[in-house]
Design an enzyme around this catalytic site. Structure first.
Site, PDB file in Angstrom:
ATOM      1  N   GLU A  47       0.724  -1.375  -0.420  1.00  0.00           N
ATOM      2  CA  GLU A  47      -0.242   0.112   0.008  1.00  0.00           C
ATOM      3  C   GLU A  47       0.926   1.386  -0.409  1.00  0.00           C
ATOM      4  O   GLU A  47       1.594   1.705   1.358  1.00  0.00           O
ATOM      5  CB  GLU A  47      -0.965   0.004   1.713  1.00  0.00           C
ATOM      6  CG  GLU A  47      -1.804   1.760   1.200  1.00  0.00           C
ATOM      7  CD  GLU A  47      -2.645   1.616   2.676  1.00  0.00           C
ATOM      8  OE1 GLU A  47      -2.819   2.411   3.183  1.00  0.00           O
ATOM      9  OE2 GLU A  47      -2.461   0.485   3.363  1.00  0.00           O
ATOM     10  N   ARG A  49       0.055  10.389   0.700  1.00  0.00           N
ATOM     11  CA  ARG A  49       0.134  11.452   1.883  1.00  0.00           C
ATOM     12  C   ARG A  49       1.960  12.469   1.489  1.00  0.00           C
ATOM     13  O   ARG A  49       2.117  13.610   1.303  1.00  0.00           O
ATOM     14  CB  ARG A  49       0.804  10.846   2.471  1.00  0.00           C
ATOM     15  CG  ARG A  49      -0.204  10.124   3.464  1.00  0.00           C
ATOM     16  CD  ARG A  49       0.051   9.210   4.725  1.00  0.00           C
ATOM     17  NE  ARG A  49      -0.655   8.210   5.644  1.00  0.00           N
ATOM     18  CZ  ARG A  49      -0.952   7.773   6.224  1.00  0.00           C
ATOM     19  NH1 ARG A  49       0.612   7.741   7.342  1.00  0.00           N
ATOM     20  NH2 ARG A  49      -1.027   7.309   6.675  1.00  0.00           N
ATOM     21  N   LYS A  72     -11.429  -1.939   6.182  1.00  0.00           N
ATOM     22  CA  LYS A  72      -9.648  -1.776   7.292  1.00  0.00           C
ATOM     23  C   LYS A  72     -10.431  -0.735   8.145  1.00  0.00           C
ATOM     24  O   LYS A  72     -11.025  -0.148   8.929  1.00  0.00           O
ATOM     25  CB  LYS A  72      -9.079  -0.730   6.185  1.00  0.00           C
ATOM     26  CG  LYS A  72      -8.542   0.224   7.811  1.00  0.00           C
ATOM     27  CD  LYS A  72      -7.618   1.266   6.406  1.00  0.00           C
ATOM     28  CE  LYS A  72      -6.395   2.317   7.093  1.00  0.00           C
ATOM     29  NZ  LYS A  72      -5.537   2.762   6.389  1.00  0.00           N
TER      30      LYS A  72
END
Length: 208
Positions: free
Chosen positions: A41, A45, A129
């Site tokens: 993943e 950001r 998640k």
């Protein structure tokens, strides 16, 4: 088995990677794959994130690269265009749910409460998640959710490391855990690919 289900079960840990320089992406992904961790993943950001996804998708055989920190519908479009195989969000919004239903990209939405998990399940998202895992009650909270919501499977992320991952992985509704300890920023900056491969190999042994 759906692609998302297979991604969550391919290894006990999904590395959550914050990559500052896209030139590190290919070597990083090759080290993770060599260590037995193919699902990666890359979080949205940094400005380098999508370039990193493109490079991994194009050049690293065996890698299943996804995008994390998906917060708006455009993120899903950008991730798919970059070659991501899946997308992960810290939570969910009505706009994201609608966009995910229209997208071909498998989406792992975030939930931290029973109500959020139930709402996502009603929309067909049974893989979720659990975030922020430690702050939201940890493995004990997940065990509590399993009774009334047995169909939902989670990737638990947030505050998880080698010290507590086994507890989460022993919980019946946890498919895998996510964390950044396999790819710490200091090792990326120093290009210590052998050390990252070793951390990945150790992570594959966490599930009893």
């Amino acid at each position: 088995m759906s692609l998302l289900e297979s991604v969550l079960h391919v290894a006990p840990v999904m590395p959550v990677v914050v990559i500052e320089d896209a030139k590190h992406a290919v070597s990083l992904a090759r080290a993770l794959v060599a260590g037995g961790i193919p699902a990666i993943e890359i979080t949205l950001r940094t400005r380098a994130a999508l370039d990193a996804v493109r490079a991994i998708a194009d050049q690293v055989e065996g890698a299943i690269v996804g995008v994390g920190t998906v917060r708006k519908p455009q993120d899903l479009k950008d991730a798919e265009a970059a070659g991501a195989r899946f997308a992960v969000s810290p939570g969910s919004t009505p706009a994201l749910i609608a966009a995910a239903k229209d997208s071909a990209l498998p989406w792992l939405p975030g939930a931290a409460t029973a109500s959020e998990a139930m709402t996502l399940s009603e929309h067909g998202f049974i893989f979720q998640k659990f975030f922020p895992a430690e702050a939201a009650g940890g493995a004990a909270a997940l065990r509590s959710l399993h009774g009334p919501l047995p169909e939902i499977r989670f990737c638990a992320t947030g505050g998880i490391g080698a010290h507590n991952a086994r507890d989460y992985l022993a919980t019946p509704n946890v498919a895998c855990v996510g964390g950044s300890w396999i790819t710490p920023s200091r090792l990326l900056a120093a290009e210590e690919w052998g050390a990252i491969e070793a951390l990945a190999r150790a992570a594959t042994l966490l599930r009893a």
